[in-house]
Enzyme design. Structure first.
Site, PDB file in Angstrom:
ATOM      1  N   HIS A  17     -13.513  -5.974  -8.495  1.00  0.00           N
ATOM      2  CA  HIS A  17     -13.320  -6.539  -7.141  1.00  0.00           C
ATOM      3  C   HIS A  17     -11.889  -7.033  -6.940  1.00  0.00           C
ATOM      4  CE1 HIS A  17     -17.772  -6.683  -7.030  1.00  0.00           C
ATOM      5  NE2 HIS A  17     -17.628  -7.111  -8.274  1.00  0.00           N
ATOM      6  N   SER A  56      14.439   1.637   1.348  1.00  0.00           N
ATOM      7  CA  SER A  56      14.141   1.353   2.748  1.00  0.00           C
ATOM      8  C   SER A  56      15.437   1.474   3.545  1.00  0.00           C
ATOM      9  CB  SER A  56      13.586  -0.062   2.874  1.00  0.00           C
ATOM     10  OG  SER A  56      13.803  -0.569   4.166  1.00  0.00           O
ATOM     11  N   LYS A  90      14.592  -2.845  -1.333  1.00  0.00           N
ATOM     12  CA  LYS A  90      13.313  -2.174  -1.605  1.00  0.00           C
ATOM     13  C   LYS A  90      13.416  -0.979  -2.557  1.00  0.00           C
ATOM     14  CE  LYS A  90       9.834  -2.955   0.060  1.00  0.00           C
ATOM     15  NZ  LYS A  90       9.285  -2.661   1.390  1.00  0.00           N
ATOM     16  N   GLU A 148       2.199   6.946  -3.151  1.00  0.00           N
ATOM     17  CA  GLU A 148       1.504   6.793  -1.860  1.00  0.00           C
ATOM     18  C   GLU A 148       1.210   8.151  -1.244  1.00  0.00           C
ATOM     19  OE1 GLU A 148       3.235   2.492  -0.390  1.00  0.00           O
ATOM     20  OE2 GLU A 148       4.449   4.260  -0.057  1.00  0.00           O
TER      21      GLU A 148
END
Ligand code: ARG
Length: 458
Positions: A156, A277, A283, A290
């Site tokens: 979880h 970025s 970043k 992804e």
């Protein structure tokens, strides 16, 4: 631009209809399989004396020349052809003349395409399995490099228990192994030679299908000419297996994405597989991971496309079936690409020891070890669970570590506690105390690492 079916027509086809129906733009990647099928078919026609031997030889010679051109990248694809079958037939005719007209004897494009795709799947499934094995090796080597590292594991998304990093890695190796088994199994059903179905009902000519099968490396021929041209189950099975591969890749990607966040900060990904970025100069984003996660959806979409494509089709060949190719090709190529990317990513993966050490400081993760300590001393599971639950809660409420409790304080919860209980409160003790087969016990994990090494490098 010739068509293989011009005779019946007195009118030229509509340009938009051609554009809409031509498949050459994507089935050109089937060229080498198409030629291989034609070579086997032509030599069988010659052997069975259905066409004169000298014509068969001429055709085979001409086809071999085309094959060479295809393999060396020199073949000229004619995008004005209807499909790759027509393109190759036309090229052959230009090269050897009228003998080429005999090649299509006792053959239909319906069985030809069914064969081409099967040969395509044979090669691509093999390549995908190689890519899966390469990924397994890369993961295994990462596991071996970090054999002693202990990490927190979650259920979880809440920290649950500590495990060896290698144990987690071996879970991935197991997943990908089932993927290999699934692909091999699906491929078995693709290994059936459909040529000789001749559109749908077979032929009056004395062909020898087994000879063609043997030449093409198939052990069996399709036993029903209708099924031979109708069946696309094998494509659906292979895309399902690829969907599961992609699902596994996506879950691994998700694990790594979480681990690479600045909040977890457990690992570092090679910058070659990250992007920056355009606005936030600091970043370093895990875009490749992804995109693997995102692309998985596309593979599922392809599976759904083919299932939907097939469900309403009446028996035998229908042109709709042409549309099975883009989803198949995309699924195969993209999955392979993702496997290679993931393997490269694992080879450049670095762990961040300090944050991992911080990640396993939460002593609540040893609660099961404490509970089983009480069980070993004769306390019932239910009571032990309750006791440890209360003890952990008090510690959390008072912002205290379990190890800060004295033995006497622990005995307030259960008389069965002695001073040795506190020895359980460290990560190494926790993993070492595990005994069951398949657990994260370092000795057992070591055995598994060895087992996989022997299996993958056999
Ligand atoms: N391009 C077609 C396909 O991919 C080849 C078979 C065409 N057969 C036909 N009868 N039109 O399915």
């Amino acid at each position: 631009m010739s068509k293989l079916w011009g005779g019946r027509f007195s009118k030229k086809s509509n340009k938009l209809a051609d554009h809409f129906s031509f498949s050459i733009s994507y089935d050109k990647c089937l060229a080498k399989y198409d030629v291989a099928g034609s070579i086997a078919h032509a030599s069988m026609l010659g052997k069975c004396k259905i066409i004169p031997k000298k014509d068969a030889d001429k055709i085979v010679k001409g086809l071999k020349k085309i094959e060479e051109q295809i393999l060396s990248g020199k073949f000229k694809y004619d995008l004005k052809s209807e499909d790759i079958h027509t393109n190759i037939q036309d090229t052959l005719k230009k090269s050897i003349g009228n003998a080429a007209d005999k090649l299509h004897t006792a053959r239909s494009r319906n069985d030809q395409i069914a064969l081409d795709v099967r040969l395509y799947c044979r090669e691509k499934v093999k390549q995908t399995i190689f890519a899966l094995i390469a990924l397994q090796k890369s993961i295994l080597s990462f596991a071996n490099k970090n054999k002693k590292i202990i990490v927190p594991a979650y259920t979880h998304m809440q920290s649950a228990q500590v495990i060896l990093l290698a144990h987690q890695m071996l879970a991935y190796v197991e997943m990908f192994d089932r993927d290999i088994a699934r692909l091999k199994d699906a491929q078995k059903r693709a290994e059936v030679m459909p040529l000789g179905s001749c559109a749908l009902s077979g032929t009056t000519l004395p062909i020898n299908r087994n000879l063609v099968a043997k030449k093409l490396g198939f052990k069996t021929v399709s036993a029903n000419s209708i099924d031979g041209v109708s069946d696309r189950d094998f494509i659906i099975e292979i895309i399902s297996a690829l969907s599961i591969v992609a699902m596994h890749l996506s879950r691994v990607a998700e694990d790594l994405i979480i681990w690479v966040t600045s909040e977890f900060n457990f690992i570092d990904i090679d910058a070659a597989f990250c992007t920056g970025s355009s606005i936030m100069p600091h970043k370093k984003n895990p875009d490749i991971l992804e995109l693997i996660r995102g692309t998985t959806g596309k593979i599922y979409g392809n599976l759904s496309a083919i299932l939907n494509l097939m469900k309403g089709l009446p028996s035998t060949y229908n042109r709709d079936m042409q549309l099975d190719k883009p989803p198949l090709f995309e699924s195969v190529e993209t999955t392979k690409e993702m496997l290679v990317l993931m393997a490269n990513l694992f080879s450049g993966l670095k762990i961040k020891k300090e944050s991992l050490e911080n990640g396993i400081k939460n002593e609540a993760m040893f609660s099961v070890d404490l509970m089983e300590y009480l069980i070993r001393k004769g306390v019932s599971y239910r009571q032990a669970h309750d006791t440890i639950g209360k003890m952990v809660k008090t510690c959390l409420d008072k912002n205290k570590k379990i190890s800060q409790l004295s033995t006497e304080e622990m005995q307030k919860y259960s008389k069965k506690f002695s001073s040795d209980a506190k020895k359980l409160l460290n990560p190494l003790a926790s993993v070492t105390a595990k005994k069951s087969f398949g657990s994260t016990n370092p000795k057992l994990v070591e055995k598994q690492l060895l087992k996989w090494k022997n299996k993958l490098y056999a």
